[in-house]
Design a protein around this motif. Structure first.
Motif, PDB file in Angstrom:
ATOM      1  N   ASP A 164      -2.031 -22.615   9.392  1.00 58.81           N
ATOM      2  CA  ASP A 164      -1.688 -21.645   8.488  1.00 58.81           C
ATOM      3  C   ASP A 164      -2.726 -20.722   7.890  1.00 58.81           C
ATOM      4  O   ASP A 164      -3.002 -20.667   6.678  1.00 58.81           O
ATOM      5  N   PRO A 165      -3.545 -20.245   8.846  1.00 60.63           N
ATOM      6  CA  PRO A 165      -4.752 -19.344   8.303  1.00 60.63           C
ATOM      7  C   PRO A 165      -4.245 -18.072   7.949  1.00 60.63           C
ATOM      8  O   PRO A 165      -3.207 -17.523   8.325  1.00 60.63           O
ATOM      9  N   ALA A 166      -4.818 -17.567   6.824  1.00 63.80           N
ATOM     10  CA  ALA A 166      -4.213 -16.343   6.122  1.00 63.80           C
ATOM     11  C   ALA A 166      -5.486 -15.569   5.651  1.00 63.80           C
ATOM     12  O   ALA A 166      -6.488 -15.863   5.273  1.00 63.80           O
ATOM     13  N   ILE A 167      -5.265 -14.267   5.732  1.00 61.27           N
ATOM     14  CA  ILE A 167      -6.241 -13.288   5.290  1.00 61.27           C
ATOM     15  C   ILE A 167      -5.544 -12.075   4.179  1.00 61.27           C
ATOM     16  O   ILE A 167      -4.461 -11.804   4.671  1.00 61.27           O
ATOM     17  N   ALA A 168      -6.110 -11.870   3.169  1.00 65.17           N
ATOM     18  CA  ALA A 168      -5.690 -10.983   2.049  1.00 65.17           C
ATOM     19  C   ALA A 168      -6.476  -9.919   1.732  1.00 65.17           C
ATOM     20  O   ALA A 168      -7.738  -9.932   2.089  1.00 65.17           O
ATOM     21  N   GLU A 186      -7.519  -4.916  -2.089  1.00 65.69           N
ATOM     22  CA  GLU A 186      -7.007  -3.531  -2.523  1.00 65.69           C
ATOM     23  C   GLU A 186      -5.576  -3.737  -2.778  1.00 65.69           C
ATOM     24  O   GLU A 186      -4.976  -2.951  -3.319  1.00 65.69           O
ATOM     25  N   ALA A 187      -5.010  -4.771  -2.044  1.00 67.98           N
ATOM     26  CA  ALA A 187      -3.326  -4.767  -2.280  1.00 67.98           C
ATOM     27  C   ALA A 187      -3.010  -5.751  -3.395  1.00 67.98           C
ATOM     28  O   ALA A 187      -1.919  -5.877  -3.447  1.00 67.98           O
ATOM     29  N   TRP A 188      -3.723  -6.081  -3.977  1.00 70.04           N
ATOM     30  CA  TRP A 188      -3.824  -6.891  -5.505  1.00 70.04           C
ATOM     31  C   TRP A 188      -3.776  -6.006  -6.869  1.00 70.04           C
ATOM     32  O   TRP A 188      -4.967  -5.436  -6.946  1.00 70.04           O
ATOM     33  N   PRO A 189      -2.679  -5.340  -7.003  1.00 65.54           N
ATOM     34  CA  PRO A 189      -2.925  -4.469  -8.240  1.00 65.54           C
ATOM     35  C   PRO A 189      -3.580  -5.168  -9.568  1.00 65.54           C
ATOM     36  O   PRO A 189      -3.291  -6.144  -9.921  1.00 65.54           O
ATOM     37  N   LYS A 190      -4.497  -4.550 -10.027  1.00 68.37           N
ATOM     38  CA  LYS A 190      -5.372  -4.868 -11.000  1.00 68.37           C
ATOM     39  C   LYS A 190      -4.519  -5.740 -12.282  1.00 68.37           C
ATOM     40  O   LYS A 190      -5.122  -6.882 -12.681  1.00 68.37           O
ATOM     41  N   VAL A 197      -2.752 -11.178   8.534  1.00 70.69           N
ATOM     42  CA  VAL A 197      -3.241 -10.582   7.604  1.00 70.69           C
ATOM     43  C   VAL A 197      -2.093 -10.191   6.526  1.00 70.69           C
ATOM     44  O   VAL A 197      -0.883  -9.643   6.909  1.00 70.69           O
ATOM     45  N   ALA A 198      -2.253 -10.404   5.135  1.00 73.77           N
ATOM     46  CA  ALA A 198      -1.201 -10.161   4.503  1.00 73.77           C
ATOM     47  C   ALA A 198      -1.602  -8.941   3.583  1.00 73.77           C
ATOM     48  O   ALA A 198      -2.582  -8.711   2.741  1.00 73.77           O
ATOM     49  N   GLY A 199      -0.953  -7.616   4.143  1.00 75.74           N
ATOM     50  CA  GLY A 199      -1.131  -6.431   3.483  1.00 75.74           C
ATOM     51  C   GLY A 199      -0.803  -5.212   4.300  1.00 75.74           C
ATOM     52  O   GLY A 199      -0.786  -5.568   5.659  1.00 75.74           O
ATOM     53  N   THR A 200      -0.646  -4.054   3.883  1.00 81.95           N
ATOM     54  CA  THR A 200      -0.151  -3.052   4.881  1.00 81.95           C
ATOM     55  C   THR A 200      -1.511  -2.050   5.033  1.00 81.95           C
ATOM     56  O   THR A 200      -2.299  -2.167   4.334  1.00 81.95           O
ATOM     57  N   ALA A 201      -1.227  -1.234   5.927  1.00 83.48           N
ATOM     58  CA  ALA A 201      -2.296   0.013   6.175  1.00 83.48           C
ATOM     59  C   ALA A 201      -2.313   0.812   5.009  1.00 83.48           C
ATOM     60  O   ALA A 201      -3.569   1.423   4.764  1.00 83.48           O
TER      61      ALA A 201
END
Length: 329
Positions: A182-186, A189-193, A318-322
């Motif tokens: 279960d490798p994952a990348i975040a 910038e996709a994490w709102p402050k 990759v967890a996140g959008t363009a």
């Protein structure tokens, strides 16, 4: 099944902030069966995950080290062990040597080998947090300046980018791990402050009922642009270069005025140093010293990574959008 979550960086991608969060909330996490394991624990304990980027399959000492780690994992009495240490990937680019995490593949091979050794008794879950290349370089530069770096931003960028800053290469390497890991990348910038801490915990251990006291991620001190330019001039002039106490006082001064862009920091040290040292400082100080990309430079710099970043963002791990990496219009 027991689980080992390994947050392995990267540098200047919220790692210190995440570790501060884990340290702050470790009692709550422990109550829920999650034991936090940071650098100090690796140094003092029997399960040392550091320097895995030096792993060599044919080296018997590495096999013994991994076997010891596997045995420690199997003996742990918590449901989840959450380890965080960005130096697992190697040193920060441009600090020592060349290239952009050139031995990342060794780290991944070591984790894959460790997965084989635990033989299904422990689930190993590698986690990586990254940020867009321009943001990454600006953050690394600011950090280096605050630690005594004296070169200009453009010179720094030329040094670091002798090899491509390729998150795609790292993502493809992680994608080669068994799906059971279960490798994952975040994307940072996709994490709102306002809720970044919640997002970080979700990414590392999944949704939890931990009641966070602080929802923002806060890590290393962030200096204002005026503060960084002030420090850069001190670095270049080598004012009180060997005086650790004086340097600490200066950083305290910069910290006090970090929210005041109009603070005259140069005047504040005028009577703290000799006339010759102050003249040398003044010759290096510029309120316009460059600390990052201009708008046009940013667009040109990112254009060379456009196709690669598009492919990276499309990786299933990759967890996140363009949109998270899109330039403002």
């Amino acid at each position: 099944m027991k689980k080992l979550v390994i947050h392995m960086g990267a540098h200047r991608c919220g790692s210190t902030a995440i570790q501060s969060l884990l340290r702050r909330e470790q009692d709550q996490l422990l109550d829920r069966g999650v034991r936090v394991y940071l650098r100090a624990d690796m140094v003092s304990g029997g399960m040392d995950l550091r320097r895995l980027h030096r792993y060599m399959l044919v080296n018997p000492s590495w096999q013994r080290k991994l076997k010891q780690i596997a045995q420690s994992l199997c003996a742990m009495d918590h449901d989840v062990l959450l380890a965080s240490e960005e130096n697992l990937m190697g040193t920060m680019p441009a600090v020592r040597g060349h290239g952009f995490y050139p031995h990342f593949d060794r780290l991944i091979r070591a984790l894959a080998r460790l997965d084989v050794m635990v033989d299904g008794t422990v689930a190993i879950a590698p986690r990586l947090v990254v940020r867009r290349q321009d943001h990454y370089l600006e953050s690394v530069y600011a950090f280096r300046v605050s630690r005594g770096f004296a070169k200009g931003f453009d010179s720094f960028v030329r040094t670091v980018t002798r090899s491509p800053i390729s998150w795609l290469r790292l993502g493809q390497t992680m994608s080669g791990l068994p799906a059971t890991m279960d490798p994952a990348i975040a994307l940072l910038e996709a994490w709102p402050k306002p809720a970044a801490a919640d997002k970080a915990l979700d990414f590392l251990i999944g949704p939890s009922d931990v009641e966070l006291s602080v929802h923002r991620l806060t890590g290393n001190t962030r200096y204002s642009s005026s503060g960084l330019r002030f420090i850069l001039a001190l670095n270049r002039a080598k004012v009180a270069w060997q005086n650790a106490d004086w340097k600490r006082d200066v950083f305290d001064l910069v910290d006090i005025y970090r929210d005041d862009p109009e603070a005259d920091l140069a005047y504040a040290i005028k009577h703290r140093v000799g006339a010759r040292e102050f003249a040398r400082f003044e010759s290096h100080y510029s309120p316009e010293a460059k600390l990052g990309f201009t708008r046009d430079e940013r667009a040109a710099f990112l254009a060379q990574y456009a196709d690669e970043n598009r492919e990276f963002l499309s990786l299933p791990i990759v967890a996140g959008t363009a949109d998270s990496w899109a330039l403002p219009g």
